[in-house]
Scaffold this active site. Structure first.
Site, PDB file in Angstrom:
ATOM      1  N   ASP A 110      -1.901  10.369  -6.496  1.00  0.00           N
ATOM      2  CA  ASP A 110      -0.489  10.077  -6.757  1.00  0.00           C
ATOM      3  C   ASP A 110      -0.108   8.639  -6.424  1.00  0.00           C
ATOM      4  OD1 ASP A 110      -0.460  10.085  -3.977  1.00  0.00           O
ATOM      5  OD2 ASP A 110       0.500  12.030  -3.810  1.00  0.00           O
ATOM      6  N   ARG A 138     -13.874  -7.890  -1.501  1.00  0.00           N
ATOM      7  CA  ARG A 138     -14.833  -7.160  -0.675  1.00  0.00           C
ATOM      8  C   ARG A 138     -16.189  -7.138  -1.372  1.00  0.00           C
ATOM      9  NH1 ARG A 138     -11.017  -2.601  -0.414  1.00  0.00           N
ATOM     10  NH2 ARG A 138      -9.567  -4.332  -0.289  1.00  0.00           N
ATOM     11  N   LYS A 172       0.848  -1.189   0.000  1.00  0.00           N
ATOM     12  CA  LYS A 172       0.000   0.000   0.000  1.00  0.00           C
ATOM     13  C   LYS A 172       0.888   1.246   0.000  1.00  0.00           C
ATOM     14  CE  LYS A 172      -3.475   2.556   2.640  1.00  0.00           C
ATOM     15  NZ  LYS A 172      -4.264   2.627   3.890  1.00  0.00           N
ATOM     16  N   ASP A 180     -17.074  -0.941  -0.337  1.00  0.00           N
ATOM     17  CA  ASP A 180     -15.755  -1.221  -0.913  1.00  0.00           C
ATOM     18  C   ASP A 180     -14.697  -1.419   0.161  1.00  0.00           C
ATOM     19  OD1 ASP A 180     -16.428   1.740  -0.889  1.00  0.00           O
ATOM     20  OD2 ASP A 180     -14.249   1.853  -1.051  1.00  0.00           O
ATOM     21  N   ASP A 218      -8.663  -2.250   5.357  1.00  0.00           N
ATOM     22  CA  ASP A 218      -8.717  -0.840   4.967  1.00  0.00           C
ATOM     23  C   ASP A 218      -8.809   0.094   6.176  1.00  0.00           C
ATOM     24  OD1 ASP A 218      -8.613  -1.931   2.480  1.00  0.00           O
ATOM     25  OD2 ASP A 218     -10.514  -1.126   1.773  1.00  0.00           O
TER      26      ASP A 218
END
Length: 487
Positions: free
Chosen positions: A105, A170, A93, A240, A250
């Site tokens: 970005d 998910r 990540k 999500d 997440d």
């Protein structure tokens, strides 16, 4: 697929989780000191044969369909089967742009990366299913973020986290396929997920999608009840961000509740408090309904009826597990009429007095029945002293002690010992994470490492943790801390 984009500045800090590296990834800790390892976990190097992937999914965000989303700054770099036979998906990540980055970005910042690194550790050692973070690499690369979505853009440092999970699928993974009518792909993906991750479901069974849904409903109820039992608010329970395997994934603006408040929401951008801790169970129902809508194109009329009935049973599943967990937190054995009222009465008093959630239950685990009966609350039980200021506290104590007498073959020492195994002394409170982040931003990772050690044993008393104030009231400087939304 775009490969991971290496950080341009030197990777100056590396934090590791020894347990994840050694026990899950079968790596000797000495490997972490090699250039190959650092290059791998920072996105600079790709293993031979690895084809980095980014995951396409959609989702309902704050209750509204957001269409196609996807991994905008995460790369799946491989699947590893360890010596225990566990298959694990490895993901970086903050490793750069992907086809789903849109205008971002593709980077993650030190602040949010430290929080995820520590947060997943805390949740795992509290016994809650979660993704894990194996490593954290920090660079001097500059990224710009509007931390609170208030127009104030600031410069931050880039970081990359190596995350590990059984699966990153998910609800949104299925929603996007159903939304665009990609039903053959939806069926193929579902069968793969069932085959790989749902051993109790027969992939050759005509009702397999109903059986799959039943498992997800049950395990989602279990997960959210576990969150609630330790005061954990996920912060962004969009479809999500909701795992099909019912694991915590997440880590964004999550938070552990300090003063008990059903309206507690750690996400400062959640103006309507949709994802407040007291509403997480309802959001689970909403998300499961969206999962069912995604499955419906593959179900016949009878199967749709069965699935709808399963969904109707979700509230009972949640409240049954909630009751079990909170009875254990109070040391109650067996089933007695009035147990739910006793739990609700205590939570009411905690809310009215703004008593610390974690420490109220922990100190109830440590105080003796005789001290409670005499309403003699020693000074070290500061959370109980807070709640004892309420005029109805003596009435609750009387009801509680009477209920404890009905525990069969129990003693006060056994009760306390039992309760201390389910009521943590330490959770990752926001001020603790913030303190670690502030030091890390100055290249001081000492508190990150200290919190790693403490959070690995949240039910045990640590002298260093006590000295750091981790079991004390929130320090004055942290009273009005805000959790940043951007990452």
């Amino acid at each position: 697929m775009l490969p991971a984009t290496p950080l341009s500045a030197a990777c100056c800090n590396l934090a590791l989780k020894e347990e994840v590296l050694e026990d899950i990834l079968d790596l000797d800790l000495s490997v972490s000191e090699t250039d190959d390892f650092i290059q791998l976990v920072s996105g600079e190097k790709i293993l031979f044969g690895s084809v980095p992937l980014a995951h396409r999914y959609g989702g309902h965000q704050f209750g509204i369909w957001a269409d196609q989303l996807g991994d905008g700054r995460a790369h799946l770099i491989g699947i590893y089967m360890n010596r225990k036979g566990e298959k694990l998906e490895l993901q970086l990540k903050g490793s750069g742009k992907t086809p789903y980055s849109r205008h971002s970005d593709g980077r993650a910042v030190l602040r949010s990366s430290v929080r995820e690194f520590l947060g997943s550790e805390a949740v795992h050692h509290l016994g809650i299913p979660t993704s894990r973070a194996a490593s954290l690499v920090v660079s001097d690369d500059e990224v710009w973020r509007d931390q609170f979505y208030d127009g104030n853009v600031v410069k931050e440092r880039a970081a990359v986290v190596l995350r590990v999970a059984k699966s990153w699928f998910r609800i949104g993974s299925l929603e996007i396929l159903a939304h665009y009518g990609e039903l053959d792909l939806l069926r193929t993906l579902l069968d793969f997920i069932i085959q790989e991750h749902f051993p109790s479901v027969d992939v050759g069974e005509p009702n397999r999608y109903v059986d799959f849904f039943s498992v997800v409903v049950s395990e989602t109820a279990q997960l959210i009840a576990l969150w609630t039992s330790v005061g954990f608010a996920h912060g962004v329970c969009n479809t999500d961000n909701f795992s099909l395997l019912s694991i915590t994934i997440d880590y964004g603006p999550f938070g552990f509740m300090e003063a008990y408040n059903p309206d507690f929401v750690p996400n400062t951008s959640d103006d309507e408090r949709r994802y407040k801790i007291g509403n997480q169970a309802n959001i689970g129902m909403f998300n499961l309904n969206k999962l069912l809508q995604a499955l419906n194109p593959l179900l016949d009329p009878r199967q749709k009826q069965l699935a709808a009935l399963i969904l109707e049973g979700y509230p009972d599943l949640y409240y049954t597990r909630f009751r079990e967990l909170f009875k254990a937190k109070l040391g109650l054995l067996g089933e007695r009429k009035g147990d739910e009222d006793l739990i609700a009465f205590l939570l009411h008093l905690m809310e009215k007095t703004a008593a610390d959630f974690t420490m109220t239950f922990r100190q109830l685990s440590e105080i003796t029945q005789s001290q409670l009966q005499e309403l003699n609350i020693p000074q070290q039980f500061w959370a109980l002293q807070t709640i004892s200021k309420h005029e109805l506290f003596p009435a609750w104590v009387s009801q509680y002690l009477l209920r404890l007498k009905s525990n069969m073959n129990d003693s006060d020492s056994e009760r306390r010992k039992r309760m201390m195994t389910v009521n943590p002394r330490y959770v990752l409170k926001n001020w603790m994470a913030e303190s670690a982040v502030r030091k890390a931003e100055r290249n001081d990772f000492s508190e990150v490492r200290l919190l790693q050690q403490v959070l690995q044993h949240p039910f045990q008393k640590h002298s260093t943790a006590e000295k750091a104030g981790y079991a004390s009231p929130t320090p004055s400087w942290a009273k009005n801390l805000r959790v940043s939304c951007s990452s």
